[in-house]
Design a protein around this motif. Structure first.
Motif, PDB file in Angstrom:
ATOM      1  N   ALA A  34       4.645  -8.510  -6.424  1.00  0.00           N
ATOM      2  CA  ALA A  34       4.940  -7.859  -5.379  1.00  0.00           C
ATOM      3  C   ALA A  34       5.383  -8.187  -4.257  1.00  0.00           C
ATOM      4  O   ALA A  34       6.046  -7.358  -3.456  1.00  0.00           O
ATOM      5  N   TRP A  93       3.420   2.685  -4.357  1.00  0.00           N
ATOM      6  CA  TRP A  93       4.565   1.901  -3.677  1.00  0.00           C
ATOM      7  C   TRP A  93       5.354   2.697  -2.563  1.00  0.00           C
ATOM      8  O   TRP A  93       5.200   3.968  -2.525  1.00  0.00           O
ATOM      9  N   LEU A 104      -3.414  -0.776  -8.148  1.00  0.00           N
ATOM     10  CA  LEU A 104      -2.299  -0.853  -7.291  1.00  0.00           C
ATOM     11  C   LEU A 104      -1.827   0.318  -6.647  1.00  0.00           C
ATOM     12  O   LEU A 104      -1.892   1.288  -7.197  1.00  0.00           O
ATOM     13  N   GLY A 139      -0.654  -7.022   0.691  1.00  0.00           N
ATOM     14  CA  GLY A 139      -1.180  -7.365  -0.640  1.00  0.00           C
ATOM     15  C   GLY A 139      -2.635  -8.106  -0.356  1.00  0.00           C
ATOM     16  O   GLY A 139      -2.603  -8.997   0.151  1.00  0.00           O
ATOM     17  N   ILE A 160      -3.854  -5.585  -5.122  1.00  0.00           N
ATOM     18  CA  ILE A 160      -3.199  -5.864  -6.030  1.00  0.00           C
ATOM     19  C   ILE A 160      -4.014  -6.982  -6.800  1.00  0.00           C
ATOM     20  O   ILE A 160      -4.758  -7.925  -6.099  1.00  0.00           O
ATOM     21  N   GLN A 185      -0.515 -10.361  -9.924  1.00  0.00           N
ATOM     22  CA  GLN A 185       0.666  -9.478  -9.228  1.00  0.00           C
ATOM     23  C   GLN A 185       0.940  -9.844  -7.813  1.00  0.00           C
ATOM     24  O   GLN A 185       2.039  -9.404  -7.182  1.00  0.00           O
ATOM     25  N   ARG A 186       0.303 -10.951  -7.218  1.00  0.00           N
ATOM     26  CA  ARG A 186       0.548 -11.212  -6.262  1.00  0.00           C
ATOM     27  C   ARG A 186       2.141 -11.904  -6.008  1.00  0.00           C
ATOM     28  O   ARG A 186       2.486 -11.463  -5.011  1.00  0.00           O
ATOM     29  N   LYS A 244      -2.528  -2.931   0.191  1.00  0.00           N
ATOM     30  CA  LYS A 244      -2.201  -2.460  -1.310  1.00  0.00           C
ATOM     31  C   LYS A 244      -3.115  -3.651  -2.058  1.00  0.00           C
ATOM     32  O   LYS A 244      -2.874  -4.670  -2.016  1.00  0.00           O
TER      33      LYS A 244
END
Length: 343
Positions: free
Chosen positions: A152, A35, A32, A97, A144, A148-149, A142
């Protein structure tokens, strides 16, 4: 036997894939990227900008065709798009993502200078950025993992996810989807030497790998509970990232992988010791996922897809996927889109 299989899988692109995958297995969450603090705008009303209708997608008990539950296309700006355009300087980018380990979909080719992200999904991201921000490279990618889709998107870490993500009724409870941009189906991936023939009784007493939150995992669990597959099928503990299943297969820790056929074909291209077993046993569609209340952004992406299907989709398929899925793209083309009525 196990040592020979691992060694065989480390030849050619298979070696690159295996090494990348081994790293992915150990660093799934580390991948990841940092952020970015952002205020994307909630897009809750969907009224800003002429022609932007209110309304969000929703799944219900009668949901049978999730790929049709998306709002009509529009080129109008709304609050979500306005917030993206309001970003300044280096932050004036679309935050997306993606995967960085799916060969020919979203990956870094170590043979290319700079090893920038490329693939079928990445081409679509550049097209969306071109339309919204006027620059195909105005993107912050990003990386991922599979599981985590949705988080996120919900947590505002990304504006959208373009990552071989199947549109499903269950997922419509959590995110909104564009119209489909690709058609595929679940398939079985196993060693060429395996006695497994497909999604059938030959899976009995076999250990099968899937990713957390994947439609493959849901299908396996549901079918086993319903008695549609042998009760002796062992569903391995799901992994965070779909590519981790290929690593486990190469290490002999599982007997088979169930995943989207389009992804499985790319993995078979990476490792010549594995192959697709049997025909697809579901029909699924990939969509661009966004926040549920970002109706203006969903409608804008749908408009982009109308144009992309007419000019761009085929060229991207020919470049990235024809080698693994065949030169005839007919079976992979998304259906003519159908939309929810908006007013």
């Amino acid at each position: 036997m196990r040592v020979r299989r691992v060694r065989a899988g480390l030849k050619g692109w298979g070696g690159v894939g295996a090494m990348a995958a081994l790293c992915a297995l150990a660093l799934s969450f580390v991948l990841l990227l940092p952020w970015t603090t952002r205020s994307p705008g909630d897009g809750s009303t969907g009224r800003a900008g002429q022609g932007v209708a209110a309304g969000t997608q929703a799944a219900d008990a009668d949901c049978t065709d999730p790929e049709k539950r998306t709002p009509t296309p529009s080129s109008a700006d709304g609050p979500t798009i306005a917030a993206i355009k309001a970003r300044t300087g280096e932050k004036r980018k679309l935050i997306v993502g993606v995967d960085q380990n799916s060969y020919r979909w979203g990956y870094r080719d170590p043979n290319n200078t700079g090893a920038e992200l490329e693939g079928f999904d990445i081409d679509l991201v550049h097209r969306i950025a071109q339309d919204i921000l006027g620059d195909p490279n105005a993107v912050q990618f990003k990386a991922i993992p599979t599981n985590q889709r949705i988080p996120a998107i919900q947590e505002g870490r990304v504006d959208m996810v373009v990552r071989t993500m199947t549109i499903s009724c269950t997922r419509l409870n959590d995110v909104a989807f564009s119209a489909p941009y690709f058609k595929t189906g679940q398939q079985v991936l196993a060693p060429k030497s395996s006695t497994i023939k497909g999604y059938d009784d030959t899976l009995a007493k076999k250990k099968v790998c899937t990713a957390t939150g994947s439609t493959a995992n849901t299908k396996l669990v549901d079918d086993k509970e319903a008695g549609k597959i042998a009760s002796s099928v062992v569903i391995a503990a799901p992994v965070p990232n779909q590519l981790d299943c290929l690593v486990r297969l190469q290490l002999g820790e599982v007997d088979a992988v169930v995943t989207d056929g389009a992804l499985a074909a790319s993995q078979a291209a990476q490792d010549p010791t594995v192959e697709l077993k049997g025909a697809p046993f579901t029909t699924e569609y990939y969509g661009v996922a966004m926040k549920k209340d970002a109706t203006d952004l969903v409608r804008r992406v749908n408009q982009i897809l109308v144009e992309y299907r007419a000019s761009g989709w085929q060229a991207s398929y020919d470049k990235w996927l024809s080698a693994t899925l065949g030169s005839d793209a007919t079976k992979s083309k998304p259906p003519a889109p159908q939309y929810l009525s908006t007013s």
